[in-house]
Design a protein around this motif. Sequence first.
Motif, mmCIF file in Angstrom:
data_model
loop_
_atom_site.group_PDB
_atom_site.id
_atom_site.type_symbol
_atom_site.label_atom_id
_atom_site.label_comp_id
_atom_site.label_asym_id
_atom_site.label_seq_id
_atom_site.Cartn_x
_atom_site.Cartn_y
_atom_site.Cartn_z
ATOM 1 N N ILE A 281 0.853 -1.201 0.000
ATOM 2 C CA ILE A 281 0.000 0.000 0.000
ATOM 3 C C ILE A 281 0.884 1.244 0.000
ATOM 4 N N ARG A 282 1.907 1.264 0.847
ATOM 5 C CA ARG A 282 2.820 2.408 0.934
ATOM 6 C C ARG A 282 3.584 2.597 -0.383
ATOM 7 N N ARG A 283 4.029 1.512 -0.975
ATOM 8 C CA ARG A 283 4.770 1.574 -2.242
ATOM 9 C C ARG A 283 3.869 2.127 -3.357
ATOM 10 N N THR A 284 2.604 1.749 -3.375
ATOM 11 C CA THR A 284 1.674 2.175 -4.423
ATOM 12 C C THR A 284 1.244 3.624 -4.267
ATOM 13 N N TYR A 285 0.920 4.057 -3.041
ATOM 14 C CA TYR A 285 0.313 5.376 -2.836
ATOM 15 C C TYR A 285 1.224 6.395 -2.167
ATOM 16 N N GLY A 286 2.251 5.946 -1.452
ATOM 17 C CA GLY A 286 3.176 6.866 -0.807
ATOM 18 C C GLY A 286 3.085 6.887 0.699
ATOM 19 N N MET A 287 1.893 6.686 1.240
ATOM 20 C CA MET A 287 1.727 6.638 2.688
ATOM 21 C C MET A 287 0.504 5.801 3.028
ATOM 22 N N VAL A 288 0.392 5.431 4.319
ATOM 23 C CA VAL A 288 -0.690 4.558 4.775
ATOM 24 C C VAL A 288 -1.452 5.218 5.918
ATOM 25 N N PHE A 289 -2.777 5.124 5.862
ATOM 26 C CA PHE A 289 -3.673 5.493 6.954
ATOM 27 C C PHE A 289 -4.265 4.202 7.505
ATOM 28 N N LYS A 290 -4.469 4.152 8.825
ATOM 29 C CA LYS A 290 -5.075 2.982 9.461
ATOM 30 C C LYS A 290 -6.236 3.468 10.325
ATOM 31 N N LEU A 291 -7.402 2.904 10.085
ATOM 32 C CA LEU A 291 -8.601 3.227 10.853
ATOM 33 C C LEU A 291 -8.933 2.016 11.707
ATOM 34 N N SER A 292 -8.874 2.173 13.038
ATOM 35 C CA SER A 292 -9.103 1.062 13.966
ATOM 36 C C SER A 292 -10.384 1.286 14.742
ATOM 37 N N PHE A 293 -11.222 0.268 14.753
ATOM 38 C CA PHE A 293 -12.462 0.293 15.519
ATOM 39 C C PHE A 293 -12.246 -0.550 16.763
ATOM 40 N N SER A 294 -12.705 -0.059 17.898
ATOM 41 C CA SER A 294 -12.499 -0.789 19.148
ATOM 42 C C SER A 294 -13.232 -2.120 19.094
ATOM 43 N N SER A 295 -12.838 -3.017 19.966
ATOM 44 C CA SER A 295 -13.478 -4.327 19.993
ATOM 45 C C SER A 295 -14.954 -4.182 20.327
ATOM 46 N N SER A 296 -15.709 -5.099 19.791
ATOM 47 C CA SER A 296 -17.147 -5.047 20.007
ATOM 48 C C SER A 296 -17.664 -6.448 20.294
ATOM 49 N N ASN A 297 -18.397 -6.597 21.386
ATOM 50 C CA ASN A 297 -19.088 -7.853 21.661
ATOM 51 C C ASN A 297 -20.380 -7.810 20.864
ATOM 52 N N TYR A 298 -20.369 -8.424 19.681
ATOM 53 C CA TYR A 298 -21.499 -8.275 18.779
ATOM 54 C C TYR A 298 -22.596 -9.309 18.978
ATOM 55 N N PHE A 299 -22.320 -10.372 19.734
ATOM 56 C CA PHE A 299 -23.360 -11.365 19.989
ATOM 57 C C PHE A 299 -23.069 -12.049 21.310
ATOM 58 N N THR A 300 -24.061 -12.139 22.173
ATOM 59 C CA THR A 300 -23.901 -12.777 23.481
ATOM 60 C C THR A 300 -25.106 -13.659 23.754
ATOM 61 N N VAL A 301 -24.846 -14.879 24.227
ATOM 62 C CA VAL A 301 -25.905 -15.758 24.713
ATOM 63 C C VAL A 301 -25.684 -15.881 26.207
ATOM 64 N N TYR A 302 -26.651 -15.378 26.968
ATOM 65 C CA TYR A 302 -26.538 -15.400 28.415
ATOM 66 C C TYR A 302 -26.949 -16.754 28.972
ATOM 67 N N LYS A 303 -26.552 -17.047 30.188
ATOM 68 C CA LYS A 303 -26.856 -18.320 30.826
ATOM 69 C C LYS A 303 -28.353 -18.521 31.046
ATOM 70 N N ASP A 304 -29.106 -17.429 31.072
ATOM 71 C CA ASP A 304 -30.552 -17.556 31.206
ATOM 72 C C ASP A 304 -31.240 -17.833 29.870
ATOM 73 N N GLY A 305 -30.440 -17.967 28.780
ATOM 74 C CA GLY A 305 -30.982 -18.277 27.457
ATOM 75 C C GLY A 305 -31.227 -17.058 26.571
ATOM 76 N N GLN A 306 -31.174 -15.852 27.145
ATOM 77 C CA GLN A 306 -31.388 -14.641 26.361
ATOM 78 C C GLN A 306 -30.201 -14.417 25.425
ATOM 79 N N ALA A 307 -30.505 -14.079 24.173
ATOM 80 C CA ALA A 307 -29.463 -13.765 23.191
ATOM 81 C C ALA A 307 -29.554 -12.296 22.817
ATOM 82 N N VAL A 308 -28.406 -11.627 22.740
ATOM 83 C CA VAL A 308 -28.373 -10.200 22.395
ATOM 84 C C VAL A 308 -27.388 -10.005 21.251
ATOM 85 N N ALA A 309 -27.888 -9.439 20.145
ATOM 86 C CA ALA A 309 -27.031 -9.123 19.005
ATOM 87 C C ALA A 309 -26.934 -7.618 18.890
ATOM 88 N N ARG A 310 -25.754 -7.122 18.552
ATOM 89 C CA ARG A 310 -25.570 -5.672 18.388
ATOM 90 C C ARG A 310 -25.166 -5.365 16.973
#
Length: 189
Positions: free
Chosen positions: A160-189
Amino acid sequence: MRRGAAGGIRLFAGRRHQPEDRAGGQAKEWFFQDGDDQYKIRCTMFVDAYFGADPHRVSDTIDGILTAGDPEASPMPFDHDFIYATKVVDYYRGKTRDPQGPGTGDPNELFSAPTITLNWDQIRQKGQRALIEELPTCSPSDPPVQRCLREPASTNVTNIRRTYGMVFKLSFSSSNYFTVYKDGQAVAR
């Protein structure tokens, strides 16, 4: 080569790195280690996107990112109301000195704690420059427990650097996108 969402952003898509982990209900408990972790399974995702840009137009690139963040409904947390970011643009346009203070060197990061971080290669730094590092190696895939996606697979930061000259990096924090709780409830984000 694709331009960024705002049309005027001079970023070119480079690579996406997306490791995912699924953990059973015996995760480390940070505050009270009483064995009561509350879930059967939790899925977590980390995403880093890498882009190429022309180092002679870094001020226009960062300004374009801020413009993309200006609309009220924009998911981009950086906009022209972010005073430090506008100082960074002015620095790269030669209108001001180091935005972090005298002698601090070439800026190379904007962040919106705790959601998104934008980093880029230092281009004016004298001596040792901080560059976006090569992507970390993926842990061996072990579906459905762990997988790692890299798109496109043949691209790396050096190319990427060789092709364009410089690199940008966009980082998204970790995300718990799906959880199944012990009571059986499921939550998706």
